[in-house]
Structure formats: C-alpha cells, structure tokens
Design an enzyme around this catalytic site. Structure first.
Site, mmCIF file in Angstrom:
data_model
loop_
_atom_site.group_PDB
_atom_site.id
_atom_site.type_symbol
_atom_site.label_atom_id
_atom_site.label_comp_id
_atom_site.label_asym_id
_atom_site.label_seq_id
_atom_site.Cartn_x
_atom_site.Cartn_y
_atom_site.Cartn_z
ATOM 1 N N CYS A 1 0.804 -1.227 0.000
ATOM 2 C CA CYS A 1 0.000 0.000 0.000
ATOM 3 C C CYS A 1 0.830 1.267 0.000
ATOM 4 O O CYS A 1 0.284 2.352 -0.146
ATOM 5 C CB CYS A 1 -0.898 0.007 1.234
ATOM 6 S SG CYS A 1 0.042 -0.029 2.767
HETATM 7 C C1 SAM Z 1 0.225 -4.821 3.651
HETATM 8 S S1 SAM Z 1 1.474 -5.996 3.853
HETATM 9 C C2 SAM Z 1 0.508 -7.471 3.963
HETATM 10 C C3 SAM Z 1 0.203 -7.896 5.362
HETATM 11 C C4 SAM Z 1 -0.491 -9.233 5.470
HETATM 12 N N1 SAM Z 1 -1.620 -9.341 4.590
HETATM 13 C C5 SAM Z 1 -0.944 -9.487 6.900
HETATM 14 O O1 SAM Z 1 -2.151 -9.458 7.143
HETATM 15 O O2 SAM Z 1 -0.108 -9.728 7.783
HETATM 16 C C6 SAM Z 1 2.144 -6.136 2.235
HETATM 17 C C7 SAM Z 1 3.232 -7.183 2.114
HETATM 18 O O3 SAM Z 1 3.640 -7.261 0.754
HETATM 19 C C8 SAM Z 1 4.983 -7.715 0.771
HETATM 20 N N2 SAM Z 1 5.583 -7.499 -0.573
HETATM 21 C C9 SAM Z 1 5.958 -6.308 -1.130
HETATM 22 N N3 SAM Z 1 6.452 -6.516 -2.365
HETATM 23 C C10 SAM Z 1 6.395 -7.853 -2.605
HETATM 24 C C11 SAM Z 1 6.749 -8.681 -3.709
HETATM 25 N N4 SAM Z 1 7.290 -8.165 -4.829
HETATM 26 N N5 SAM Z 1 6.554 -10.014 -3.594
HETATM 27 C C12 SAM Z 1 6.029 -10.555 -2.481
HETATM 28 N N6 SAM Z 1 5.668 -9.828 -1.395
HETATM 29 C C13 SAM Z 1 5.839 -8.483 -1.460
HETATM 30 C C14 SAM Z 1 5.617 -6.912 1.889
HETATM 31 O O4 SAM Z 1 6.804 -7.522 2.366
HETATM 32 C C15 SAM Z 1 4.476 -6.879 2.931
HETATM 33 O O5 SAM Z 1 4.650 -7.902 3.891
#
Ligand code: SAM
Length: 327
Positions: free
Chosen positions: A83
């Site tokens: 986000c």
């Molecule tokens: C808003 S958080 C999600 C939190 C999760 N849904 C929870 O409830 O605990 C977004 C996540 O996307 C991951 N992320 C960012 N870029 C990514 C990528 N290219 N591939 C996989 N994960 C990614 C980040 O590390 C982060 O943990």
C-alpha cells in the site's frame, strides 16, 4: 472438503489467521473456517520467519513475480497488496499510486485470477487507494479485476466496529466468479460493542523503561505541540488511532499513537500493538521490536478478516456453491 486458499503478500499472517479462524481474542473464540492455506508467500524475510513460527504450513520467501508459476489450484485468493504508494501518510516521496512498481503489484493478483480462476478473491488496501492518482487508480484496479472475470464490490471497513480496539479503516475489494454467490454476499454487520484501548494495554508497573520517552523528548514535543499538532496521546477509553508499520520509529514528533499515563509518555510494547491489531496472545513475535512492529503494523487485523471470510463462506454455502476443480 475444505476451501483451498492462496495468500499473496502474506506478511506475518494477520489476514491468513483470519482466513483460517480457530483462535481466541479477548475471551472470544473465533471458530475455524472450513479453509486451508495451500500457498502463501512474502518478500520480507523477517515477516516470513514470524509467519512460519506460527502456522503449521509454511510461507515461501520470495518476490511473487518470480513465484507465480508455483501457485497451485485454489478456491479463494487473498492478498493485502502493498500500500505504500497509495498511502496518504506516504507523501514524501509523493504518492505514485499505480505508476510505480509497488503500486502495480495488484496485477499479480489479477494474473493469478486469470490463470487459476478461483471462485472468490479478497483484496485489502489503505483508504488512500480511493483517491490515489486523482481518483483514477481505484477504478483502474476494479476494472482489471472485473476483466479477469469477477463481479466486484468494495467497502471501507472500520476495525473498531468489529470488536477491535483500533479505528483502522481499510478498503476491502471482494470478487466472485459466480453471480449468485456475489448476490448472496454482504459485508459483515457492525457490532454495537466498542472495545476501548484500556482493555488491551498492560499496567504501567509491568512496562520496561525502554518504552518511555525521555524528559528531553517530552519537553521538545510540548514546546511545539500547538504549532505541530503532534504528541498523539491516545484516549484509552476509546479505540486507538491506526497503528502502522512505522510504530518502531514512533516519536513524540510523529503522528503515531502513543500513551500518556500517570504523567508519563510512552510507546506501545509489541504485544500491546499486536492486541490492538487483534492478534491472539499466543501468536508469537520472537524477533526484535523493530521487526515485530513492522509486521504487526502492516497486518490485516485477524478478527476483521475472520468476519469478512465468515460472510464469504456463508455466501458460497447459501448459493449451494459447488467447488471448482481445486478439490
Ligand atoms: C500490507 S502488507 C501485507 C500484510 C499481510 N496481509 C498481513 O495481514 O499480515 C504487504 C506485504 O507485501 C509484501 N511485498 C511487497 N512486495 C512484494 C513482492 N514483490 N513479492 C512478495 N511480497 C511483497 C511486503 O513484504 C508486505 O509484507
């Protein structure tokens, strides 16, 4: 037979815990949904470590753009796609919305929907997504989900209306392939009962000194308070303001919520932050405070997700849903 769930951007697993159910929070039991997670992944090693410490199945560490081919058939796709580029908090650098690489990651969910065709998806993001790119980003995202073959609806849900002591507002986008299931679905009803912050914080005598702000920091904040509207001490008789991944850097000059109790200012402890996010007390964060705060602040509150998943499963059952070929 259970519903098979794939979880993208799973972080430490807040959304996943809500999708599975079977946990206790503040004396209430959130029963297990008839679900199992068949694939889960995240790019953040420390979040994945926390995840893998708490679930029987494992989350895979890696960039989803390189892992997509490993995703098995499933019924429900979930993901709180990153986000940062939509968040209003993130004004410096300015919000780029869908125009930067991170903002484009929702397309990874779209690609999975096109390829695997699960029955339902649940996407979650910050409220800023509604106004990002001069309000162009959100319709573009919904359009991409619809073009992938889904009937979509969206709603801003406030965690404090679902028995969580936090005024966290997040946008949930839900899509169904089946029109009858879509018509049966409604977002969960709000609770009457509001949980105040004081229910989940620990008594001051048990708080480590390191969580208190120094006298110098307090004086600096007080001097600038009027001008800067800072020092976000929370009213403990109400739900807390939104906690974010920045909580590890909470200072008295930031907008992050802090506590002012017995004439002393302090930060939350990681366990308090986890409770504010509705993680059960047996969910472990065996890591540094900084890593724990980041994972906790990024998470979807498990209780909020539990409520959403409950209604998804009801909608699928109401329309005598027959599972797709994932079984
Ligand atoms: C808003 S958080 C999600 C939190 C999760 N849904 C929870 O409830 O605990 C977004 C996540 O996307 C991951 N992320 C960012 N870029 C990514 C990528 N290219 N591939 C996989 N994960 C990614 C980040 O590390 C982060 O943990």
């Amino acid at each position: 037979m259970s519903f098979k769930v794939t979880s993208l951007f799973s972080g430490c697993g807040g959304m996943d815990l809500g999708a599975l159910g079977g946990f206790e929070y503040q004396g209430k039991h959130f029963e297990a949904h008839n679900t199992e997670i068949v694939f889960s992944s995240d790019i953040d090693k420390y979040a994945v470590d926390i995840y893998n410490n708490n679930f029987n199945h494992k989350s895979i560490l890696g960039d989803i753009r390189e892992l997509k081919d490993e995703i098995p058939k499933h019924d429900i796709l979930i993901g709180g796609f990153p986000c940062q580029s939509f968040s209003i908090v993130a004004q410096n650098p300015p919000r780029l919305g869908y125009k930067n690489d991170t903002g484009k990651l929702f397309f990874e969910m779209v690609d999975v929907l096109k390829k695997i065709k699960p029955s339902v998806f649940i996407a979650e993001n910050v409220k800023g997504i509604l106004s990002a790119n001069k309000k162009q980003a959100f319709p573009l995202i919904i359009n991409a989900f619809e073009e992938a073959g889904y009937y979509c609806c969206s709603e801003i849900l406030n965690a404090s209306k679902y028995g969580i002591p936090q005024k966290r507002e997040r946008v949930f986008i839900i899509g169904f392939r089946d029109k009858n299931a879509f018509d049966s679905f409604c977002f969960p009803k709000e609770n009457e009962e509001v949980i105040p912050l004081k229910k989940v914080i620990f008594s001051e005598c048990s708080i480590d000194e390191k969580y208190y702000f120094s006298e110098k920091a307090v004086q600096g904040m007080l001097k600038n308070k009027e001008k800067m509207n800072k020092g976000r001490a929370q009213n403990i008789n109400e739900p807390c303001n939104t906690i974010t991944a920045h909580l590890s850097k909470a200072s008295l000059n930031s907008v992050d919520p802090v506590l002012f109790i017995n004439d002393k200012y302090r930060r939350f402890t990681p366990r308090e932050a986890a409770r504010i996010q509705s993680f059960p007390d047996d969910f472990e964060f065996n890591t540094s405070d900084t890593r724990a705060f980041k994972a906790i602040g990024n998470a979807v509150p498990p209780v909020l997700m539990w409520n959403v998943m409950n209604n998804i499963i009801k909608a699928l059952s109401d329309c005598k849903y027959i599972k797709n070929s994932a079984a």
